[in-house]
Write a protein that holds these residues in place. Structure first.
Motif, PDB file in Angstrom:
ATOM      1  N   THR A  89      40.290  42.428  48.583  1.00 24.42           N
ATOM      2  CA  THR A  89      40.681  42.523  47.179  1.00 24.42           C
ATOM      3  C   THR A  89      40.793  41.135  46.552  1.00 24.42           C
ATOM      4  OG1 THR A  89      41.870  44.596  47.521  1.00 24.42           O
ATOM      5  CG2 THR A  89      42.460  43.315  45.570  1.00 24.42           C
ATOM      6  N   THR A 102      41.730  38.931  42.965  1.00 24.73           N
ATOM      7  CA  THR A 102      42.406  38.955  41.674  1.00 24.73           C
ATOM      8  C   THR A 102      41.699  37.995  40.732  1.00 24.73           C
ATOM      9  OG1 THR A 102      44.528  39.460  42.712  1.00 24.73           O
ATOM     10  CG2 THR A 102      44.587  38.594  40.465  1.00 24.73           C
ATOM     11  N   GLY A 119      41.530  36.501  36.832  1.00 24.21           N
ATOM     12  CA  GLY A 119      42.147  36.346  35.523  1.00 24.21           C
ATOM     13  C   GLY A 119      41.083  36.316  34.450  1.00 24.21           C
ATOM     14  N   ASP A 135      41.082  43.271  41.137  1.00 26.75           N
ATOM     15  CA  ASP A 135      42.282  43.393  40.313  1.00 26.75           C
ATOM     16  C   ASP A 135      42.101  42.446  39.139  1.00 26.75           C
ATOM     17  OD1 ASP A 135      44.788  43.592  39.194  1.00 26.75           O
ATOM     18  OD2 ASP A 135      45.799  42.433  40.762  1.00 26.75           O
ATOM     19  N   GLN A 172      43.198  40.805  35.844  1.00 23.61           N
ATOM     20  CA  GLN A 172      44.375  40.514  35.035  1.00 23.61           C
ATOM     21  C   GLN A 172      43.891  40.039  33.663  1.00 23.61           C
ATOM     22  OE1 GLN A 172      47.639  40.949  36.221  1.00 23.61           O
ATOM     23  NE2 GLN A 172      46.574  41.905  37.948  1.00 23.61           N
ATOM     24  N   ASP A 227      49.851  31.694  39.198  1.00 22.77           N
ATOM     25  CA  ASP A 227      49.865  32.950  39.950  1.00 22.77           C
ATOM     26  C   ASP A 227      48.924  32.921  41.145  1.00 22.77           C
ATOM     27  OD1 ASP A 227      51.712  33.953  38.194  1.00 22.77           O
ATOM     28  OD2 ASP A 227      50.287  35.186  37.062  1.00 22.77           O
ATOM     29  N   VAL A 272      45.487  33.139  41.203  1.00 22.13           N
ATOM     30  CA  VAL A 272      44.388  34.104  41.180  1.00 22.13           C
ATOM     31  C   VAL A 272      43.209  33.556  41.979  1.00 22.13           C
ATOM     32  CG1 VAL A 272      45.099  35.041  38.944  1.00 22.13           C
ATOM     33  CG2 VAL A 272      43.428  33.166  39.030  1.00 22.13           C
ATOM     34  N   ASP A 273      42.286  34.450  42.328  1.00 18.30           N
ATOM     35  CA  ASP A 273      41.138  34.041  43.136  1.00 18.30           C
ATOM     36  C   ASP A 273      40.009  33.449  42.292  1.00 18.30           C
ATOM     37  OD1 ASP A 273      42.013  35.005  45.825  1.00 18.30           O
ATOM     38  OD2 ASP A 273      42.087  36.914  44.756  1.00 18.30           O
ATOM     39  N   ARG A 307      33.743  37.948  41.382  1.00 16.53           N
ATOM     40  CA  ARG A 307      33.987  38.743  42.595  1.00 16.53           C
ATOM     41  C   ARG A 307      33.153  38.224  43.766  1.00 16.53           C
ATOM     42  NH1 ARG A 307      31.087  42.982  44.755  1.00 16.53           N
ATOM     43  NH2 ARG A 307      32.263  44.346  46.203  1.00 16.53           N
TER      44      ARG A 307
END
Length: 353
Positions: free
Chosen positions: A58, A60, A62, A91, A93, A114, A116-117, A311
């Motif tokens: 998974t 994340t 943004g 995910d 955001q 945060d 994020v990836d 992704r």
């Protein structure tokens, strides 16, 4: 632009061949099962094991973009959300759309804090968002820059762009094809905001393509990408030009106002080409119920492509349709002409004005 420019017709052909449907390319590259490879290089070797669309770790992502106060911009955000929903391992955001630079900078800083990836960012102002994009990259978070470029090549891992010059070339090439038997044709142009580089690029491409078939812009006005400004600019144009053979309007959102002005004036002696590729423009083209006979796409799927690329980057994958094992540094999407003959190919991905 270099001093030596390809002839527009040749440029359009090469653009169509080399960049055709980069949206489709990204979608295809995330769904094809690649052939087995003995390569041990990193950054994409995992593609040999399975389809890129198979669920993985998974990630994340943004996402931040300007406020959806324009049909095309709303389409950008909606398409990004739809692309993320295709995957159970994404995910997304989504920050609230904003035209305030300080707010958008804060949104990116929140994504960084945060952890994020990846970040997909359509900046309200590319120059102003460059420092925070650099900050994200320095933190090891890949940034996918969409539509409006940063000032530094180090501020984004990859960039997804529409082709503004290509839009003008496509519009001009189409008009040339329709007016081939009218050597002294009167061609008009309703531009967007003249101070923007994108408007200047569109107008340059249009002028270059018309010049290739011996035509030129006889009457030109500028609007502001809104319905109201489109109606006002078109009214002024129609009063100044008692005879017109073709009009290119840069933007289908302002085109709603342009068509209203044309209907109010009772003018129908010309053909019109739109810009950006809205669904309502395509429905009109499909129905053949107005002077609007074509529109040139400026893809509202750019951020959706950015989400798919983010992704892949976060999962250490590449585009499986390419031999290259890295995500490309830049993708420039095609600017095809949509007519009654091919509208069915494009209307499902069009945005609502």
């Amino acid at each position: 632009m270099t001093a030596t420019r390809q002839r527009p017709f040749r440029r359009l052909l090469s653009t169509t061949v080399c960049l055709v449907g980069a949206t489709a390319m990204v979608a295809g590259c995330t769904s094809n099962s690649p052939e087995e490879s003995s390569s041990s290089g990193d950054g994409g070797s995992s593609n040999a094991a399975s389809s890129n669309d198979d669920s993985g770790d998974t990630v994340t992502i943004g996402f931040s973009a300007p406020a959806a106060d324009h049909g095309w911009m709303a389409g950008i955000t909606n398409a990004a959300k739809a692309a993320a929903e295709e995957y159970d391992d994404v995910d997304l955001q989504v920050a609230e759309g904003t035209n305030d630079v300080s707010t958008q900078i804060s949104q990116v800083e929140t994504f960084i804090n945060d952890g994020v990836d990846a970040i997909v960012l359509l900046p309200f102002d590319g120059a102003a968002l460059t420092p925070v994009a650099l900050k994200a990259m320095d933190a090891g978070i890949p940034v996918i820059n969409v539509d409006r470029q940063f000032d530094s090549p180090f501020a984004a891992r990859s960039t997804v762009l529409g082709d503004n010059y290509g839009m003008g070339v496509s519009a001009g090439t189409y008009i040339c094809s329709q007016l081939s038997d009218t050597p002294n044709a009167v061609v008009a142009e309703i531009a967007g905001i003249d101070s923007l580089p994108l408007t200047q690029e569109r107008s340059q491409g249009f002028a270059d393509a018309l010049g290739d078939c011996g035509l030129k812009v006889s009457n030109r006005v500028a609007a502001e990408f809104t319905v109201e400004s489109g109606e006002e600019a078109a009214s002024n144009l129609l009063q100044a030009a008692p005879k017109i053979d073709a009009i290119w309007n840069h933007d289908d959102d302002q085109g709603v106002g342009v068509l209203a002005a044309i209907n109010n004036a009772g003018r129908d002696e010309f053909i019109m080409v739109g810009g950006a590729g809205s669904a309502n423009a395509m429905r009109s083209i499909q129905a053949d119920d107005s002077v609007l006979k074509a529109t040139v796409i400026y893809p509202s799927t750019q951020a959706a492509d950015g989400v798919k690329m983010a992704r892949l980057l976060a999962q250490d994958k590449a585009m499986s349709d390419l031999v290259e094992v890295e995500i490309p540094k830049q993708i420039v999407l095609n600017a095809p002409v949509v007519t009654k003959d091919n509208v069915d190919q494009y209307i499902d991905s069009a945005f609502e004005s």
